[in-house]
Design a protein around this motif. Structure first.
Motif, PDB file in Angstrom:
ATOM      1  N   ALA A 170       0.952  -1.119   0.179  1.00  0.00           N
ATOM      2  CA  ALA A 170       0.134  -0.121  -0.090  1.00  0.00           C
ATOM      3  C   ALA A 170       0.744   1.156   0.020  1.00  0.00           C
ATOM      4  O   ALA A 170       0.598   2.127  -0.631  1.00  0.00           O
ATOM      5  CB  ALA A 170      -0.930   0.248   1.243  1.00  0.00           C
ATOM      6  N   GLN A 171       1.934   1.461   0.737  1.00  0.00           N
ATOM      7  CA  GLN A 171       2.971   2.390   0.905  1.00  0.00           C
ATOM      8  C   GLN A 171       2.136   3.718   1.163  1.00  0.00           C
ATOM      9  O   GLN A 171       2.342   4.731   0.399  1.00  0.00           O
ATOM     10  CB  GLN A 171       3.686   2.534  -0.469  1.00  0.00           C
ATOM     11  CG  GLN A 171       4.844   1.456  -0.741  1.00  0.00           C
ATOM     12  CD  GLN A 171       5.623   1.564  -2.035  1.00  0.00           C
ATOM     13  OE1 GLN A 171       5.236   2.323  -2.631  1.00  0.00           O
ATOM     14  NE2 GLN A 171       6.567   0.640  -1.945  1.00  0.00           N
ATOM     15  N   THR A 172       1.185   3.669   2.224  1.00  0.00           N
ATOM     16  CA  THR A 172       0.305   4.790   2.298  1.00  0.00           C
ATOM     17  C   THR A 172       0.719   5.199   3.926  1.00  0.00           C
ATOM     18  O   THR A 172       1.243   4.267   4.936  1.00  0.00           O
ATOM     19  CB  THR A 172      -0.995   4.604   2.294  1.00  0.00           C
ATOM     20  OG1 THR A 172      -1.463   3.443   3.056  1.00  0.00           O
ATOM     21  CG2 THR A 172      -1.489   4.157   0.825  1.00  0.00           C
ATOM     22  N   SER A 173       0.584   6.292   4.374  1.00  0.00           N
ATOM     23  CA  SER A 173       0.405   6.855   5.793  1.00  0.00           C
ATOM     24  C   SER A 173      -0.955   6.489   6.443  1.00  0.00           C
ATOM     25  O   SER A 173      -1.821   6.228   5.608  1.00  0.00           O
ATOM     26  CB  SER A 173       0.525   8.345   5.634  1.00  0.00           C
ATOM     27  OG  SER A 173      -0.453   9.089   5.168  1.00  0.00           O
ATOM     28  N   ASP A 176      -3.992   8.000   5.107  1.00  0.00           N
ATOM     29  CA  ASP A 176      -4.345   7.602   3.561  1.00  0.00           C
ATOM     30  C   ASP A 176      -4.812   6.203   3.390  1.00  0.00           C
ATOM     31  O   ASP A 176      -5.024   5.774   2.132  1.00  0.00           O
ATOM     32  CB  ASP A 176      -3.137   7.956   2.377  1.00  0.00           C
ATOM     33  CG  ASP A 176      -2.889   9.398   2.507  1.00  0.00           C
ATOM     34  OD1 ASP A 176      -3.757  10.304   2.649  1.00  0.00           O
ATOM     35  OD2 ASP A 176      -1.527   9.743   2.267  1.00  0.00           O
ATOM     36  N   ARG A 177      -4.736   5.473   4.374  1.00  0.00           N
ATOM     37  CA  ARG A 177      -4.950   3.924   4.078  1.00  0.00           C
ATOM     38  C   ARG A 177      -6.308   3.787   3.755  1.00  0.00           C
ATOM     39  O   ARG A 177      -6.659   2.720   3.102  1.00  0.00           O
ATOM     40  CB  ARG A 177      -4.395   3.280   5.293  1.00  0.00           C
ATOM     41  CG  ARG A 177      -5.157   3.451   6.539  1.00  0.00           C
ATOM     42  CD  ARG A 177      -4.202   2.991   7.876  1.00  0.00           C
ATOM     43  NE  ARG A 177      -4.461   3.655   8.999  1.00  0.00           N
ATOM     44  CZ  ARG A 177      -3.858   3.640  10.179  1.00  0.00           C
ATOM     45  NH1 ARG A 177      -2.904   3.216  10.285  1.00  0.00           N
ATOM     46  NH2 ARG A 177      -4.324   4.284  11.447  1.00  0.00           N
ATOM     47  N   ALA A 179      -8.397   5.256   2.059  1.00  0.00           N
ATOM     48  CA  ALA A 179      -8.889   5.590   0.593  1.00  0.00           C
ATOM     49  C   ALA A 179      -8.124   4.408  -0.348  1.00  0.00           C
ATOM     50  O   ALA A 179      -8.656   4.122  -1.088  1.00  0.00           O
ATOM     51  CB  ALA A 179      -8.039   6.947   0.182  1.00  0.00           C
ATOM     52  N   TRP A 180      -6.906   4.007   0.346  1.00  0.00           N
ATOM     53  CA  TRP A 180      -6.234   2.906  -0.411  1.00  0.00           C
ATOM     54  C   TRP A 180      -7.110   1.617  -0.275  1.00  0.00           C
ATOM     55  O   TRP A 180      -7.423   0.946  -1.411  1.00  0.00           O
ATOM     56  CB  TRP A 180      -4.845   2.588   0.110  1.00  0.00           C
ATOM     57  CG  TRP A 180      -4.020   1.710  -0.771  1.00  0.00           C
ATOM     58  CD1 TRP A 180      -3.327   1.733  -1.938  1.00  0.00           C
ATOM     59  CD2 TRP A 180      -4.060   0.038  -0.221  1.00  0.00           C
ATOM     60  NE1 TRP A 180      -2.630   0.564  -2.236  1.00  0.00           N
ATOM     61  CE2 TRP A 180      -3.197  -0.532  -1.359  1.00  0.00           C
ATOM     62  CE3 TRP A 180      -4.620  -0.700   0.781  1.00  0.00           C
ATOM     63  CZ2 TRP A 180      -2.869  -1.866  -1.634  1.00  0.00           C
ATOM     64  CZ3 TRP A 180      -4.311  -2.001   0.673  1.00  0.00           C
ATOM     65  CH2 TRP A 180      -3.554  -2.587  -0.608  1.00  0.00           C
ATOM     66  N   GLN A 183      -9.954   1.855  -2.666  1.00  0.00           N
ATOM     67  CA  GLN A 183      -9.657   1.602  -4.010  1.00  0.00           C
ATOM     68  C   GLN A 183      -9.426  -0.085  -4.214  1.00  0.00           C
ATOM     69  O   GLN A 183      -9.969  -0.331  -5.260  1.00  0.00           O
ATOM     70  CB  GLN A 183      -8.619   2.381  -4.498  1.00  0.00           C
ATOM     71  CG  GLN A 183      -8.392   2.245  -5.840  1.00  0.00           C
ATOM     72  CD  GLN A 183      -6.893   3.021  -6.179  1.00  0.00           C
ATOM     73  OE1 GLN A 183      -6.271   3.756  -5.265  1.00  0.00           O
ATOM     74  NE2 GLN A 183      -6.589   3.003  -7.379  1.00  0.00           N
ATOM     75  N   THR A 184      -8.859  -0.532  -3.320  1.00  0.00           N
ATOM     76  CA  THR A 184      -8.308  -2.088  -3.549  1.00  0.00           C
ATOM     77  C   THR A 184      -9.787  -2.927  -3.546  1.00  0.00           C
ATOM     78  O   THR A 184      -9.937  -3.793  -4.260  1.00  0.00           O
ATOM     79  CB  THR A 184      -7.606  -2.342  -2.231  1.00  0.00           C
ATOM     80  OG1 THR A 184      -6.262  -1.787  -2.454  1.00  0.00           O
ATOM     81  CG2 THR A 184      -7.120  -3.992  -2.505  1.00  0.00           C
TER      82      THR A 184
END
Length: 476
Positions: A170-173, A176-177, A179-180, A183-184
């Motif tokens: 994911a490489q998100t903060s 932001d997780r 939103a990731w 989307q997933t």
């Protein structure tokens, strides 16, 4: 240091592997005479021998640990507290240390008896309230799931690593997780929508429309947790199924569904708080709950729950116990990465700081506690309030507790200011009045069921049920 004799366990292990004494001695690079002395309890186990067992046979050395023996010992004392003949501590220790299979069987029989008595009490009350027919009793699977998690030390390495790998992808903060994840899920054909109230449910998934509905009242981290739970149920179902292909989940559908949700929640927590990153932060911050919550943008309960799962082989964190209780003393959550034994009967101890936390909202309380068997623990407690915002909205208040053995206390910021070597700094607590043998506790609500009371009408003791008849020495 206590010497560890576990000859019966070693003989049982050898029998399970179909090995002769000579064959096992060769595998462990020991002389047959030395191995024979270990099996006959003429020599204690050493760290070197345990490591050889682990390397040569792939044995989980946890089954040879004093922690496991302490858990069985506590369970036996609770199960046999009201035995017709008092049982001495050395006898309990012999069974727990040398015959763990027998100890587990006795504890399991006790639990079944306790469940049957509860059903009988419920049935009797239903027959007695002027109804012609009692309603059918429903077996609750919660204890089965709790025991399953406890048996795995509250750590599931396959799911934990899968969640950590996904978090790396994911490489998100933390911000932001959510939103990731949304989307997933969309890439898997699942649409996420938010609804005010959501009929009292945090998460609701319709398999036909493939719509996941979340309560709009949830904070971003809570939304991420619920989406990660749904993703686990969809994308990692095979990993979850592989873990639960064991009794009782193979023939108990309610328990099977509940444990699936529990493991999906475990995955979600491991995704939000990836093992390596979270452990490094915990050690750096000396397990400061508030700072960890701030860094990962989650609540204190989520932090405490995750800390109780950090037992990856080769890279363990502090082995914690986690509880959540209400004002009435009901334990709604309990997870343990080690040996601490939660009583199933008789309530918990009012001297435990998890209850003091209710009267001191907003504060994190630390307590150095000693159990009747002499074991010492550092407990951290904090009250939390949950529910929807707005005047008149229902609110729920709990106290969460996080504890560890006192030998790990120096790693925690909460040991600051506590004299860990001063017995006067310890609070004597127990597992519950009915199974606690302390004779002079001023907070005792019930007498200890293991011994007969000695009642003197000419005396007024300062502690309720403060004295009982000492057992006669066992003969033979």
């Amino acid at each position: 240091m206590k010497k560890t004799f576990m000859g019966v366990k070693l003989r049982k292990l050898r029998a399970e592997r179909g090995m002769t004494q000579i064959a096992l001695a060769q595998a462990l690079e020991l002389s047959p005479s030395y191995l024979n002395q270990l099996e006959q309890n003429q020599r204690p186990f050493t760290v070197s021998v345990l490591l050889k067992l682990s390397r040569a046979l792939g044995v989980d050395i946890q089954q040879f640990s004093e922690d496991e023996e302490a858990r069985l010992l506590a369970g036996l004392k609770e199960a046999l507290a009201d035995a017709a003949q008092p049982i001495s501590l050395p006898e309990f220790q012999e069974v727990a240390g040398q015959m763990p299979g027998l100890a587990r069987a006795v504890i399991d029989l006790y639990r079944r008896q306790h469940q049957l008595l509860e059903r009988l009490e419920t049935l009797s009350s239903q027959w007695g309230d002027d109804r012609s027919r009692p309603e059918p009793l429903v077996s609750q699977p919660f204890e089965l799931v709790r025991d399953f998690f406890f048996a795995h030390q509250n750590h599931f390495d396959t799911l934990d690593r899968a969640a950590e790998k996904l978090a790396a992808q994911a490489q998100t903060s933390p911000v932001d997780r959510a939103a990731w994840l949304e989307q997933t899920l969309a890439q898997r054909g699942i649409q996420v929508q938010r609804e005010a109230g959501a009929q009292g449910s945090k998460r609701s998934f319709d398999p036909l429309s493939r719509v996941l509905t979340l309560s709009s009242e949830l904070a971003p981290a809570q939304q991420a947790f619920q989406m990660a739970t749904q993703l686990a149920l969809q994308a990692f179902s095979a990993d979850i199924e592989a873990l639960i292909q064991v009794p009782p989940f193979t023939h108990n559908e309610p328990a099977r569904r509940l444990v699936r949700v529990g493991l999906a929640n475990y995955f979600a927590g491991a995704f939000l708080l990836p093992y390596g990153e979270f452990l490094q932060a915990a050690e750096t911050l000396r397990y400061d709950l508030e700072l960890l919550g701030k860094r990962f943008q989650v609540g204190l309960e989520t932090v405490c729950h995750r800390l109780s799962t950090m037992q990856r082989p080769g890279a363990p964190g502090v082995p914690f116990f986690f509880v959540r209780v209400d004002r009435a003393g009901n334990i709604s959550k309990r997870q343990s990465a080690t040996h601490f034994h939660f009583s199933r009967v008789g309530g918990t101890c009012p001297l435990w700081n998890v209850y003091e936390a209710f009267s001191r909202p907003g504060q994190i309380l630390a307590q150095l506690a000693r159990m009747p068997d002499g074991r010492r623990y550092l407990w951290v407690a904090h009250s939390i309030t949950q529910g929807e915002a707005g005047y008149g909205s229902p609110r729920r208040t709990f106290s969460i507790g996080l504890g560890c053995d006192a030998r790990h206390a120096h790693r925690l910021v909460y040991a600051r200011g506590l004299d860990l070597q001063d017995p006067g700094a310890e609070t004597p607590i127990g597992m519950g009045c009915k199974v606690c043998e302390r004779p002079a506790c001023p907070q005792r609500a019930f007498p200890y069921v293991g011994r007969a009371l000695s009642v003197d009408e000419n005396r007024g003791p300062s502690a309720p049920y403060g004295s009982w008849v000492e057992p006669e020495p066992r003969q033979g």
